[in-house]
Motif scaffolding. Structure first.
Motif, PDB file in Angstrom:
ATOM      1  N   ASP A   7       0.820  -1.207   0.000  1.00 54.49           N
ATOM      2  CA  ASP A   7       0.000   0.000   0.000  1.00 54.49           C
ATOM      3  C   ASP A   7       0.857   1.261   0.000  1.00 54.49           C
ATOM      4  O   ASP A   7       0.513   2.251  -0.620  1.00 54.49           O
ATOM      5  CB  ASP A   7      -0.960   0.011   1.192  1.00 54.49           C
ATOM      6  N   CYS A  83      -4.191  -1.378  -8.083  1.00 56.31           N
ATOM      7  CA  CYS A  83      -5.289  -1.635  -7.153  1.00 56.31           C
ATOM      8  C   CYS A  83      -6.523  -0.927  -7.700  1.00 56.31           C
ATOM      9  O   CYS A  83      -6.431  -0.124  -8.621  1.00 56.31           O
ATOM     10  CB  CYS A  83      -4.968  -1.148  -5.743  1.00 56.31           C
ATOM     11  N   ARG A  87     -10.007   1.244  -3.247  1.00 59.33           N
ATOM     12  CA  ARG A  87      -8.885   0.896  -2.367  1.00 59.33           C
ATOM     13  C   ARG A  87      -7.891   2.057  -2.296  1.00 59.33           C
ATOM     14  O   ARG A  87      -7.391   2.394  -1.225  1.00 59.33           O
ATOM     15  CB  ARG A  87      -8.199  -0.368  -2.846  1.00 59.33           C
ATOM     16  N   TYR A  88      -7.609   2.653  -3.422  1.00 52.36           N
ATOM     17  CA  TYR A  88      -6.662   3.768  -3.454  1.00 52.36           C
ATOM     18  C   TYR A  88      -7.210   4.979  -2.694  1.00 52.36           C
ATOM     19  O   TYR A  88      -6.495   5.602  -1.910  1.00 52.36           O
ATOM     20  CB  TYR A  88      -6.335   4.143  -4.906  1.00 52.36           C
ATOM     21  N   ASN A  90      -9.401   4.952  -0.289  1.00 49.79           N
ATOM     22  CA  ASN A  90      -9.370   4.624   1.139  1.00 49.79           C
ATOM     23  C   ASN A  90      -7.964   4.721   1.714  1.00 49.79           C
ATOM     24  O   ASN A  90      -7.785   5.120   2.860  1.00 49.79           O
ATOM     25  CB  ASN A  90      -9.973   3.252   1.411  1.00 49.79           C
ATOM     26  N   ALA A 126     -11.418   0.190   7.299  1.00 50.34           N
ATOM     27  CA  ALA A 126     -10.306   0.569   6.421  1.00 50.34           C
ATOM     28  C   ALA A 126      -9.032   0.835   7.227  1.00 50.34           C
ATOM     29  O   ALA A 126      -7.941   0.397   6.846  1.00 50.34           O
ATOM     30  CB  ALA A 126     -10.681   1.801   5.600  1.00 50.34           C
ATOM     31  N   ASP A 129      -7.620  -2.397   8.418  1.00 56.14           N
ATOM     32  CA  ASP A 129      -7.081  -3.126   7.269  1.00 56.14           C
ATOM     33  C   ASP A 129      -5.679  -2.631   6.924  1.00 56.14           C
ATOM     34  O   ASP A 129      -4.783  -3.415   6.653  1.00 56.14           O
ATOM     35  CB  ASP A 129      -8.026  -2.962   6.076  1.00 56.14           C
ATOM     36  N   TYR A 130      -5.458  -1.328   6.936  1.00 55.39           N
ATOM     37  CA  TYR A 130      -4.176  -0.758   6.542  1.00 55.39           C
ATOM     38  C   TYR A 130      -3.136  -0.770   7.654  1.00 55.39           C
ATOM     39  O   TYR A 130      -1.954  -0.965   7.401  1.00 55.39           O
ATOM     40  CB  TYR A 130      -4.349   0.674   6.037  1.00 55.39           C
TER      41      TYR A 130
END
Length: 150
Positions: A7, A83, A87-88, A90, A126, A129-130
């Protein structure tokens, strides 16, 4: 590549394209072939996303701005950034939220809204997740760290 590192790489790619997009517009660059035009369009998209990620942003908004169908832009985006659009966006939002949490001036509800998330549930999901921890856990870890340092 570990998930978090991938990411960071995606974010770096996005920022490079955004900077190139600004330079391209300022210098009046005109694409000469299909690949150059695809890169130009991607740069234009990323600059727009960077300027609007804190808003309720959809790929259809970017498509309207660029004058193309959302499916076409989605294909270009996925192929070049690695991606999906959501997703980007977020990723940009949670990175911004992390900075706001570190400033300790706003509540988590305010940070959720200020970062562009539509609900606390999507914000928590989110962020976790990251970063592998909830926004609340991250905030607490910063407070504990500050207490140890003083």
């Amino acid at each position: 590549i570990p998930y978090a590192h991938k990411d960071i790489t995606l974010s770096a790619v996005g920022y490079v394209y955004a900077i190139l997009g600004i330079l391209v517009e300022e210098l009046g660059f005109v694409p000469k072939n299909k690949q150059e035009y695809s890169n130009y369009l991607l740069q234009k998209m990323l600059v727009y996303i960077e300027d609007h990620f804190r808003e309720d942003l959809l790929i259809s908004d970017v498509a309207k701005y660029c004058g193309y169908h959302k499916d076409y832009l989605s294909k270009i985006f996925n192929a070049n950034v690695g991606c999906g659009f959501n997703r980007y966006v977020n990723l940009l939002r949670v990175r911004y939220a992390k900075k706001l949490i570190a400033q300790e001036k706003l509540s988590l509800d305010e940070i959720c809204s200020e970062s562009g998330f539509q609900s606390m549930i999507s914000f928590r999901r989110a962020f976790t997740d990251y970063y592998g921890q909830s926004p609340y856990q991250y905030s607490c870890s910063l407070k504990i760290k500050d207490e140890k340092e003083t």
